[in-house]
Design an enzyme around this catalytic site. Structure first.
Site, PDB file in Angstrom:
ATOM      1  N   SER A 147      27.688  47.144  35.869  1.00 45.01           N
ATOM      2  CA  SER A 147      27.415  46.504  34.581  1.00 45.01           C
ATOM      3  C   SER A 147      28.042  47.267  33.418  1.00 45.01           C
ATOM      4  O   SER A 147      28.860  46.732  32.686  1.00 45.01           O
ATOM      5  CB  SER A 147      25.899  46.383  34.336  1.00 45.01           C
ATOM      6  OG  SER A 147      25.235  45.939  35.484  1.00 45.01           O
ATOM      7  N   LYS A 190      23.531  42.581  38.183  1.00 49.81           N
ATOM      8  CA  LYS A 190      24.141  41.280  37.886  1.00 49.81           C
ATOM      9  C   LYS A 190      23.390  40.568  36.760  1.00 49.81           C
ATOM     10  O   LYS A 190      23.998  39.872  35.943  1.00 49.81           O
ATOM     11  CB  LYS A 190      24.185  40.411  39.148  1.00 49.81           C
ATOM     12  CG  LYS A 190      25.153  40.929  40.217  1.00 49.81           C
ATOM     13  CD  LYS A 190      26.566  41.161  39.681  1.00 49.81           C
ATOM     14  CE  LYS A 190      27.594  41.371  40.780  1.00 49.81           C
ATOM     15  NZ  LYS A 190      28.911  41.782  40.261  1.00 49.81           N
TER      16      LYS A 190
HETATM   17  P1  NAI Z   1      36.228  43.855  46.704  1.00 46.63           P
HETATM   18  O1  NAI Z   1      35.896  44.938  47.670  1.00 46.63           O
HETATM   19  O2  NAI Z   1      37.519  43.146  46.878  1.00 46.63           O
HETATM   20  O3  NAI Z   1      36.188  44.356  45.198  1.00 46.63           O
HETATM   21  C1  NAI Z   1      35.378  45.366  44.716  1.00 46.63           C
HETATM   22  C2  NAI Z   1      36.307  46.429  44.147  1.00 46.63           C
HETATM   23  O4  NAI Z   1      35.600  47.339  43.337  1.00 46.63           O
HETATM   24  C3  NAI Z   1      36.993  47.265  45.225  1.00 46.63           C
HETATM   25  O5  NAI Z   1      38.397  47.155  45.069  1.00 46.63           O
HETATM   26  C4  NAI Z   1      36.537  48.679  44.917  1.00 46.63           C
HETATM   27  O6  NAI Z   1      37.518  49.629  45.206  1.00 46.63           O
HETATM   28  C5  NAI Z   1      36.262  48.568  43.435  1.00 46.63           C
HETATM   29  N1  NAI Z   1      35.399  49.609  42.869  1.00 46.63           N
HETATM   30  C6  NAI Z   1      34.182  50.022  43.282  1.00 46.63           C
HETATM   31  N2  NAI Z   1      33.723  50.995  42.484  1.00 46.63           N
HETATM   32  C7  NAI Z   1      34.662  51.196  41.518  1.00 46.63           C
HETATM   33  C8  NAI Z   1      34.784  52.076  40.404  1.00 46.63           C
HETATM   34  N3  NAI Z   1      33.824  52.970  40.121  1.00 46.63           N
HETATM   35  N4  NAI Z   1      35.888  51.997  39.633  1.00 46.63           N
HETATM   36  C9  NAI Z   1      36.875  51.112  39.909  1.00 46.63           C
HETATM   37  N5  NAI Z   1      36.818  50.260  40.954  1.00 46.63           N
HETATM   38  C10 NAI Z   1      35.725  50.302  41.745  1.00 46.63           C
HETATM   39  O7  NAI Z   1      34.993  42.851  46.787  1.00 46.63           O
HETATM   40  P2  NAI Z   1      34.639  41.486  46.015  1.00 46.63           P
HETATM   41  O8  NAI Z   1      33.493  40.934  46.794  1.00 46.63           O
HETATM   42  O9  NAI Z   1      35.819  40.657  45.803  1.00 46.63           O
HETATM   43  O10 NAI Z   1      34.058  41.979  44.632  1.00 46.63           O
HETATM   44  C11 NAI Z   1      34.588  41.639  43.367  1.00 46.63           C
HETATM   45  C12 NAI Z   1      33.485  41.160  42.455  1.00 46.63           C
HETATM   46  O11 NAI Z   1      32.989  39.913  42.954  1.00 46.63           O
HETATM   47  C13 NAI Z   1      32.282  42.091  42.375  1.00 46.63           C
HETATM   48  O12 NAI Z   1      31.779  42.120  41.054  1.00 46.63           O
HETATM   49  C14 NAI Z   1      31.274  41.390  43.278  1.00 46.63           C
HETATM   50  O13 NAI Z   1      29.938  41.725  42.971  1.00 46.63           O
HETATM   51  C15 NAI Z   1      31.588  39.944  42.946  1.00 46.63           C
HETATM   52  N6  NAI Z   1      31.034  38.939  43.852  1.00 46.63           N
HETATM   53  C16 NAI Z   1      31.336  38.967  45.194  1.00 46.63           C
HETATM   54  C17 NAI Z   1      30.799  38.029  46.049  1.00 46.63           C
HETATM   55  C18 NAI Z   1      31.126  38.052  47.510  1.00 46.63           C
HETATM   56  O14 NAI Z   1      30.470  37.357  48.305  1.00 46.63           O
HETATM   57  N7  NAI Z   1      32.143  38.782  47.934  1.00 46.63           N
HETATM   58  C19 NAI Z   1      29.893  36.962  45.562  1.00 46.63           C
HETATM   59  C20 NAI Z   1      29.684  36.984  44.126  1.00 46.63           C
HETATM   60  C21 NAI Z   1      30.217  37.965  43.322  1.00 46.63           C
END
Ligand code: NAI
Length: 286
Positions: A147, A190
């Site tokens: 957040s 969230k």
């Molecule tokens: P993802 O694994 O592709 O993306 C998450 C990214 O955050 C990763 O690349 C990770 O390296 C990066 N990350 C984590 N901590 C970090 C930090 N301190 N600084 C910089 N980068 C950091 O996974 P996804 O699921 O595509 O996630 C993207 C967004 O989508 C997130 O906000 C997630 O909560 C949201 N989301 C995902 C859903 C799902 O089912 N996959 C559903 C609804 C929302």
């Protein structure tokens, strides 16, 4: 000229960030990404070695170009905030200028301005714990990474965002409905992100004419989602219960992000937009 986008949270070709980058690139935007420092080496070497080439193909047959990859750790705002053990950690010591403030300074130096900011990152170290069993440290870490990281990115990028620009983040319905398994304060993170979307829309709209929205996305088998552990169940649940009985693709979320970042959405701000095959509208499972 085309618009320039900075997408924070791309470290492979499976997540929403990658799909948003692709959709924006297909619409003609220049793509800059921010990649979590510990994931940087493998992401860059995979890119270089052509491991993502198939995923880079755009509708016109060309390959998405990522103009620059910036190392980023969005839980640190400036160098003073970085603890000694992180500074000297092998995975961090090899990169530099990866705090939010430094990344924005680098983007400013390299390109001057951006038009589109995308926050596609989250992290909750205790996500597998019940909320009622979450530690203070775990809860605050979830809020910090998922957040406040958005507030920090927007705060630092706003001065170099062109008026009329747009900013989006990704959220999940666990903020407003009970989703057992999305623990560790991630549901709280969230909820904060969605509330902040409204307040930031007001502030960024009044001050800089920037729109601020968040996409409440349905389940996707990303790296982060697989780590939570219940993603296959969530995808199956959606297939059975959502109004649209099809698997949700990352591309559909990417396209919604491109719409929200475009002049077609010029009166939409402060909104939570559902891209989830309609699952949010159901009252009971069927
Ligand atoms: P993802 O694994 O592709 O993306 C998450 C990214 O955050 C990763 O690349 C990770 O390296 C990066 N990350 C984590 N901590 C970090 C930090 N301190 N600084 C910089 N980068 C950091 O996974 P996804 O699921 O595509 O996630 C993207 C967004 O989508 C997130 O906000 C997630 O909560 C949201 N989301 C995902 C859903 C799902 O089912 N996959 C559903 C609804 C929302």
């Amino acid at each position: 000229r085309g618009k320039r986008a900075f997408i924070a949270g791309v470290a492979d070709d499976n997540g929403y960030g990658w799909a948003i980058a692709k959709s924006l690139a297909a619409a003609g935007a220049e793509i800059l990404v921010g990649t979590w420092v510990p994931a940087l080496n493998i992401f860059e070497s995979s890119l270089r070695r052509g491991k993502f080439d198939e995923s880079r193909i755009l509708p016109d047959g060309s390959l998405m170009e990522i103009t620059k990859v910036y190392p980023l750790d969005a839980v640190y705002d400036s160098p003073e905030d970085v603890p000694e053990d992180v500074k000297t950690n092998k995975r961090y010591a090899g990169s530099s200028n990866w705090t939010v403030q430094e990344v924005v300074e680098s983007v400013k130096k390299d390109f001057g301005t951006i038009d589109i900011l995308v926050h596609s990152l989250a992290n909750g170290p205790e996500v597998s714990k019940l909320l009622s069993e979450t530690s203070r440290k775990g809860y605050l870490a979830a809020i910090s990474a998922s957040s406040y990281s958005y507030i920090s990115l927007l705060k630092h990028f706003l001065p170099i965002m062109n008026p009329g620009g747009s900013s989006i983040s990704l959220t999940y319905i666990a903020s407003e409905r009970i989703i057992p398994g999305y623990g560790g304060g991630m549901s709280s993170a969230k909820a904060a992100l969605e509330s902040d979307t409204r307040v930031l829309a007001f502030e960024a709209g009044r001050k800089n004419r920037i729109r601020v929205n968040t996409i409440s996305a349905g389940p996707l088998r990303s790296r982060a989602a697989k780590a939570i552990g219940f993603i296959d169940m969530m995808i199956d649940y959606s297939l059975v219960n959502a109004p649209l009985q099809k698997e949700l693709t990352a591309e559909e979320v990417g396209n919604a992000a491109t719409f929200l970042s475009s002049p077609l959405a010029s009166a939409i701000t402060g909104a939570v937009i559902y891209v989830d095959n309609g699952l949010n509208a159901m009252g009971v499972g069927v």
